[in-house]
Design an enzyme around this catalytic site. Structure first.
Site, PDB file in Angstrom:
ATOM      1  N   ASP A   1      -0.462  37.268  32.488  1.00 52.37           N
ATOM      2  CA  ASP A   1      -1.429  37.759  33.469  1.00 52.37           C
ATOM      3  C   ASP A   1      -2.640  36.854  33.640  1.00 52.37           C
ATOM      4  O   ASP A   1      -3.656  37.282  34.193  1.00 52.37           O
ATOM      5  CB  ASP A   1      -1.889  39.169  33.095  1.00 52.37           C
ATOM      6  CG  ASP A   1      -0.886  40.231  33.537  1.00 52.37           C
ATOM      7  OD1 ASP A   1      -0.251  40.029  34.582  1.00 52.37           O
ATOM      8  OD2 ASP A   1      -0.749  41.245  32.843  1.00 52.37           O
TER       9      ASP A   1
ATOM     10  N   ASP B   1       5.048  43.335  38.411  1.00 52.30           N
ATOM     11  CA  ASP B   1       3.635  42.951  38.433  1.00 52.30           C
ATOM     12  C   ASP B   1       3.456  41.435  38.477  1.00 52.30           C
ATOM     13  O   ASP B   1       2.460  40.922  38.998  1.00 52.30           O
ATOM     14  CB  ASP B   1       2.911  43.475  37.188  1.00 52.30           C
ATOM     15  CG  ASP B   1       3.301  44.866  36.759  1.00 52.30           C
ATOM     16  OD1 ASP B   1       4.475  45.241  36.892  1.00 52.30           O
ATOM     17  OD2 ASP B   1       2.428  45.591  36.244  1.00 52.30           O
TER      18      ASP B   1
END
Length: 400
Positions: free
Chosen positions: A118, A182
Site C-alpha cells: 500500500d 484494493d
C-alpha cells in the site's frame, strides 16, 4: 508482440499527458461542505498541535469514541495529509499548505517500505498530492516508492503481491501470493514514476497487474472477488476468496468501489478502452444491484446475510462518487456525474455528515473497516473523508 506494441503505444501516449488546470470553487453544495470540512479539520489539527510534540495521524474512533492515531507504516497514513492537501486546493488558504507539507513530510520513511503493497496509497495520497496541488518537488520520493513497490512484482504471475503470506492472520489462510482488488489503487504511483523518469518498466508492470486482475478477479456479472491467490512459481490461480467481505462469492462493497476507481484511473494513464469499458461494467453491477439502497449508500457487502439490517459503508460510497466524477470526464453527458451528485447530496445530509465539533472531528459517519475481523464497524474512517473531499474537488472542476 502485439501486446508489447500496444503497451509501447500506450506508454508514449501516457508520457504526453498534461496537468490538471487550476480551477475555482463554484456556488452550490460545495461551499457548505468546504465550510464544514475547514471547521472539523481545524479542530482536528488544533487538538494534535496542542497536545503532542510529534505529528499524529488520525485514522478512526475506537469503541469508546477516542481518536485512533496510526504510525507512518499504517496503510491509511497518507489519507489525513492528503485531505489537508485537498483543503488547500478547495480553499487556496496558504495555512493549509503549510500544514499539508508538515504532515506529508512526516511520512518520509514510507518510500522505503518493501513489505507494504500500500505504499501507493500512502505516498500517492500525500506526496503526489503535494506535487499536484502544492507544486512541491517530491519527485525523488515518488520514484523511490515505485521502486519499493516494484520489489513486490511477481514475474510469473504478472501481478503485485498484496500481503506477505507469512505475516499475521494471513499466514493462517494458506495463501502463497494473495492479491486483493484494493491493489488496483496502488498502480497510480507506478504510472507516475514512469511519467517522471521516462522508464517504461513501471508502466509495463502496472498494465500487467491491471490486465491480470481484469482477467482473474471478476465474475460474469462484473462483481469482483476480494482475494485471488496465485502460485508465484507457475503464475496459476490457486483460489478466489475474501478477507473482508461476507463470503468468498459475495460482493464486498468497498472492493467494488476500489475496482471502479482503479480501472477509471488506469484509463487516464493508458487510454486503453478495455479499462474504460470495465469501469462502465462495474458501475452497472453496482447501480443495478437489487440490494443497493435508494439513497445509494451501500451496505458493507451487497450479499450480506441480514440486509436491510446491515451496516452501511460510507467509505465505499465516497470512493465511488470520486471515481464517477472522473469517469464523466471521459464520457461527458452520461449518467455518471448525475449519480455522483446524488451520492454527494446524500453524504452531505446530517444522516451521514457529522455536525461541527462531533465525530472526533472526522467529516463522515457510518463507515466499515472489516466486519469479519470485528474492526471499525460503523465508525468514521480517514479514507472516507479523503475521497469525499476529492469528490468535491472533482465536482467543482466539472462545474467550473
Amino acid at each position: 508482440m502485439k501486446n508489447s506494441l500496444l503497451a509501447l503505444v500506450g506508454f508514449l501516449l501516457f508520457m504526453l499527458g498534461g496537468c490538471r488546470p487550476k480551477t475555482v470553487v463554484v456556488e452550490g453544495i460545495l461551499p457548505d461542505n468546504i465550510r464544514n470540512a475547514v471547521a472539523q479539520y481545524s479542530s482536528q489539527v488544533k487538538l494534535i498541535e496542542e497536545n503532542s510534540k510529534e505529528v499524529l495521524n488520525p485514522r478512526t474512533l475506537d469503541k469508546k469514541g477516542n481518536i485512533v492515531y496510526v504510525s507512518y507504516s499504517d496503510w491509511t497514513s497518507g489519507f489525513f495529509p492528503g485531505s489537508i492537501w485537498h483543503l488547500y486546493d478547495l480553499t487556496e488558504d496558504e495555512e493549509w499548505k503549510t500544514l499539508a507539507v508538515k504532515y506529508t513530510e512526516a511520512l518520509d520513511s514510507v518510500q522505503y517500505l518493501t513489505w507494504h503493497h500500500d505504499v501507493g496509497f500512502m505516498v500517492g495520497c500525500s506526496f503526489l498530492n503535494g506535487m499536484r496541488v502544492g507544486g512541491m518537488d517530491y519527485r525523488p520520493i515518488i520514484v523511490q516508492a515505485a521502486k519499493s513497490l516494484s520489489t513486490r512484482f511477481r514475474e510469473k504471475a504478472g501481478i503485485f503481491q498484496s500481503w506477505d503470506a507469512d505475516r499475521g492472520w494471513q499466514a493462517k489462510r494458506g495463501w502463497k501470493c494473495p492479491v486483493i482488488i484494493d491493489n488496483m489503487m496502488n498502480l497510480e504511483i507506478l504510472f507516475e514514476a514512469a511519467r517522471l523518469t521516462g522508464d517504461s518498466v513501471y508502466y509495463t508492470m502496472a498494465v500487467s497487474h491491471a490486465d491480470k486482475t481484469l482477467q482473474n478477479h471478476f465474475r460474469a456479472d462484473y462483481s469482483s472477488y476480494h482475494v485471488v491467490d496465485y502460485d508465484p512459481e507457475t503464475g496459476e490461480v490457486r483460489s478466489k476468496q475474501t478477507a473482508q467481505g461476507y463470503a468468498d462469492e459475495s460482493a464486498w462493497a468497498r472492493g467494488q468501489a476500489w475496482a471502479l476507481y482503479g480501472y477509471t484511473m488506469c484509463y487516464r494513464y493508458t487510454y486503453n478502452t478495455k479499462y474504460l469499458t470495465q469501469a462502465q461494467n462495474i458501475y452497472n453491477f453496482i447501480f443495478t444491484n437489487k440490494n443497493l439502497p435508494t439513497d445509494l449508500i451501500p451496505y458493507w457487502d451487497y450479499d450480506a446475510l441480514n440486509i436491510p439490517n446491515e451496516p452501511r459503508d460510507v467509505s465505499a460510497a465516497a470512493i465511488t462518487a470520486s471515481a464517477l466524477y472522473e469517469l464523466d470526464t471521459y464520457l461527458p453527458g452520461t449518467k455518471y456525474k448525475e449519480t455522483a451528485d446524488l451520492i454527494i447530496e446524500t453524504l452531505s445530509t446530517s444522516a451521514y455528515r457529522a455536525e461541527e465539533g462531533t465525530n472526533g472531528f472526522f467529516l463522515l459517519k457510518h463507515s466499515v473497516g472489516s466486519i469479519p475481523h470485528g474492526q471499525e464497524i460503523d465508525v468514521p474512517l480517514n479514507y472516507a473523508d479523503y475521497y469525499f473531499l476529492e469528490a468535491l474537488m472533482r465536482k467543482r472542476d466539472l462545474e467550473k
